[in-house]
Design an enzyme around this catalytic site. Structure first.
Site, PDB file in Angstrom:
ATOM      1  CB  SER A 159      -0.950   0.003   1.204  1.00 46.50           C
ATOM      2  OG  SER A 159      -0.231  -0.140   2.411  1.00 46.50           O
TER       3      SER A 159
ATOM      4  CG  ASP B 242      -3.145   6.060   6.378  1.00 46.57           C
ATOM      5  OD1 ASP B 242      -1.996   5.765   6.799  1.00 46.57           O
ATOM      6  OD2 ASP B 242      -3.610   5.568   5.340  1.00 46.57           O
TER       7      ASP B 242
ATOM      8  CG  HIS C 218      -0.122   4.187   4.218  1.00 44.83           C
ATOM      9  ND1 HIS C 218      -1.406   3.848   4.617  1.00 44.83           N
ATOM     10  CD2 HIS C 218       0.407   3.075   3.658  1.00 44.83           C
ATOM     11  CE1 HIS C 218      -1.643   2.596   4.297  1.00 44.83           C
ATOM     12  NE2 HIS C 218      -0.561   2.098   3.723  1.00 44.83           N
TER      13      HIS C 218
END
Length: 393
Positions: free
Chosen positions: A47, A354, A357
């Site tokens: 991600s 977040d 990340h």
């Protein structure tokens, strides 16, 4: 009779435009739209560098809702787990190559993939089992842990991403022929970023069976062995210039900090990461370098820089290092960014976007280190130097 005639152009002879474009790339001809430093970028990972593959699969690990991407693409979410650009986005800018599209984007034409592809997938890992139960940020882990066992999700492991890349290579071979395709792939740069999920969405997950099967050392050895085989597979498919990212300090992310009382980095989790990174670097500079004689590696290690940003945030313009800009729960560390999340207004002052990340601002610092930094951050050469290396097919 004068038998000399003007030779028809390649386009007049029906050569596909994409082949003409790649011919320009391969020959550094003036017909290039701009002087890119490499022909293409191929990106594999999780991600941290996903640009939207998970938008197209049945996954809880998605970033296709606001406020993700609020500072990029006119604020329309693309699938990036960030407020803006990722590390490969910045590296692509420095190399003058536009961001490659997500592999799973429907109806990609051969022209669309002329500058590479991004195969990265949120929750993906070195191990196929990693991310099978994406629970690190899901509320059931806190509220009712056993229910998490039913949240089986789709994600693309490194093995699956390599399968897709093999198919991509065949498309290039069909369009260009084997020799030209191999040359194009050899001159391109490959970015590979795995390992984080194998810890936070596997080994460290509550009720995960993995710790009962392997102690920390055994798990690390298995990861490195599997990862090495996958990197060798990428080499066999034509990669010659590889940038392999180390894992950042996972013990310092908001999702880990919210579990503490003092909001300090978790030293045990960071010790796992440091052990993995050291083993990976040894593998890249030792066994793999001997087994893959035509490869040039860049080991991109942002761990120390990230720790410095945590400890000395003002030096980088940051004010908040222990809380996500967008999220829910304590320190915005429980739930990922979504329309009902808390959202900070001063995103450039936050280290984390977040629960997991970095922000665009943090990504830019790390990417710049990787591109033209010293061997403290990219070794034995940096990405700028790698781009100028002549590849051996």
């Amino acid at each position: 009779m004068n038998s000399s005639r003007t030779r028809p152009s390649m386009e007049q002879r029906g050569v596909p435009k994409f082949q003409l474009f790649l011919a320009c790339v391969l020959s550094n001809a003036a017909c290039l739209l701009h002087a890119a430093k490499v022909p293409a970028l191929f990106i594999f990972g999780d991600s941290l560098i996903d640009v939207g593959n998970n938008n197209y699969i049945n996954s809880l690990a998605k970033a296709d809702v606001r406020y993700n991407g609020i500072d990029y693409n006119h604020g329309v979410p693309t699938g990036r787990f960030c407020n803006g650009r990722t590390i490969p986005d910045f590296l692509g800018e420095y190399l003058e190559v536009p961001p490659p599209p997500a592999y799973l984007t429907p109806n990609l034409t051969i022209k669309d993939i002329s500058r590479g592809l991004n195969y990265a997938s949120g929750a993906g890992g070195v191990l196929d089992a990693t991310g099978a139960n994406y629970v690190s940020s899901h509320p059931c882990q806190v509220l009712l842990p056993y229910c998490c066992l039913v949240f089986q999700i789709a994600r693309l492991s490194f093995n699956q991403q390599l399968v897709y890349f093999a198919g991509t290579k065949q498309r290039y071979v069909t369009e260009l022929g084997m020799d030209a395709a191999n040359k194009f792939l050899a001159d391109s740069i490959y970015m590979v970023a795995f390992g984080a999920n194998d810890y936070i969405n596997n080994y460290l997950v509550t009720f995960s069976p993995t710790p009962s099967l392997y102690n920390t050392s055994q798990f690390q050895d298995m990861l490195i062995s599997t990862y090495s085989q996958q990197i060798s597979r990428l080499y066999d498919l034509g990669a010659r210039k590889m940038v392999v990212f180390g894992v950042g300090p996972l013990g310092c992310i908001p999702n880990q900090l919210m579990r503490t009382t003092d909001q300090k980095c978790n030293p045990q989790v960071n010790s796992y990461v440091q052990g993995f990174n050291a083993a990976l670097q040894r593998q890249l500079s030792g066994i793999l370098l001997k087994q893959l004689p035509k490869v040039r590696f860049v080991y991109a290690h942002g761990y120390d820089r990230f720790i410095d940003m945590v400890k000395s945030p003002a030096s980088y313009g940051f004010k908040v290092t222990d809380e996500g800009c967008c999220g829910l729960g304590r320190l915005n560390g429980l739930l990922a960014c979504m329309p009902i999340s808390n959202l900070c207004s001063n995103r450039k002052e936050y280290l984390f976007w977040d629960p997991f990340h970095p922000t665009e601002a943090a990504n830019m610092v790390i990417a710049t280190d990787f591109y033209n930094g010293t061997t403290a951050y990219a070794s034995p050469i940096n990405v700028e130097e790698l781009a100028s290396v002549s590849a051996v097919v």
